[in-house]
Design a protein around this motif. Structure first.
Motif: not given
Length: 293
Positions: A181, A186, A207, A210
């Motif tokens: 991620a 992220w 997100d 994610a």
């Protein structure tokens, strides 16, 4: 390190807990084990104890009673069963890996209860597992059967610390979910949580990096589970460990991908469910091993 006195119905009566000095020398680590045992043996209930079970991070070798946990560098071929036996007055001692312990717990008191053929997974810092075959846990000759985390599901994937490539663990463990991620853009929220739990929060909020990390983890787990079901005709896969706490963020893509991988008639009804024994799985599983369950 956790220890407990567990009765024949699977009730935990007494608990003891110590931090694991994982980076210290072998005897310091053993000292923490001895401290847990000292607290348990001081209980008035200790006189009723007739066997001791150990669930250890692996690899383990149940034939020799030794352990070599990857996350405890000082323990390589450490004679844990013998050392524990000396501290408990020679009581019978059973050693199993933590994946097998979780499996025994879930078969005794959890989601795999009543199933003769099952796969249980621990998805946490690593990915471990264990099998129930023919109505009994099946640890294999050295206690490592069912170690699904080191099935390769990506032939051109990243090298794994085990020496393989593209292993389930390299994709689906908590640290690797967070690693992927972060690499995809992220960033942790205001609380600074950069673990898989933080990624799960972000995935629930939408997100994309994610969500993609959890979707890939789910696909890796599905591929490993489907391969195991194809080989052994297990009827249920029970998923526990800290990463399983992500809930539908993990189980949604896992179940969706499983439909793509488990396509043969005898694998299509395979159930995937969360574990029920939670953080007590290791304790209950060690007790089950001691009881020969």
């Amino acid at each position: 390190m956790a220890g407990a006195l567990v009765d024949g119905a699977g009730r935990i009566l007494v608990r003891a807990l110590r931090a694991t000095p994982a980076r210290e020398d072998a005897e310091t680590v053993m000292g923490a084990v001895a401290s847990v045992l000292a607290e348990l043996t001081a209980s008035p209930l200790w006189g009723r104890v007739d066997a001791v079970g150990i669930g250890s991070a692996g690899p383990v070798d149940t034939a020799t009673g030794t352990v070599s946990p990857v996350n405890v560098p000082a323990w390589r071929g450490f004679p844990l069963a013998e050392r524990v036996r000396a501290l408990v007055g020679g009581l019978p001692v059973a050693l199993v890996g933590d994946g097998v312990a979780m499996t025994a717990a879930e078969h005794w008191r959890g989601a795999a209860r009543g199933y003769d053929d099952a796969l249980c997974l621990v998805v946490s810092t690593g990915v471990g597992g264990g099998l129930v075959l023919g109505g009994r846990p099946h640890p294999g000759p050295t206690g490592n059967a069912g170690h699904i985390g080191h099935i390769s599901v990506d032939l051109d994937g990243d090298p794994c610390p085990c020496g393989g490539r593209g292993c389930v663990e390299r994709i689906a463990s908590g640290p690797n979910i967070a690693r992927r991620a972060l690499a995809a853009g992220w960033r942790p929220g205001p609380d600074g949580d950069a673990t898989a739990a933080g990624v799960a929060v972000a995935a629930r909020a939408g997100d994309p990096a994610a969500r993609a990390a959890y979707e890939r983890a789910g696909r890796a787990l599905a591929a490993g589970i489907a391969a195991t079901a194809t080989l052994l005709e297990v009827r249920i896969a029970v998923v526990g460990g800290g990463v399983a706490g992500a809930g539908d963020v993990l189980f949604g893509p896992l179940r969706q991908a499983l439909r793509q991988y488990a396509t043969l008639s005898f694998t299509q009804r395979l159930e995937v469910v969360p574990a029920k024994t939670g953080t007590d799985a290791g304790l209950l599983g060690a007790a089950a091993a001691a009881r020969g369950l």
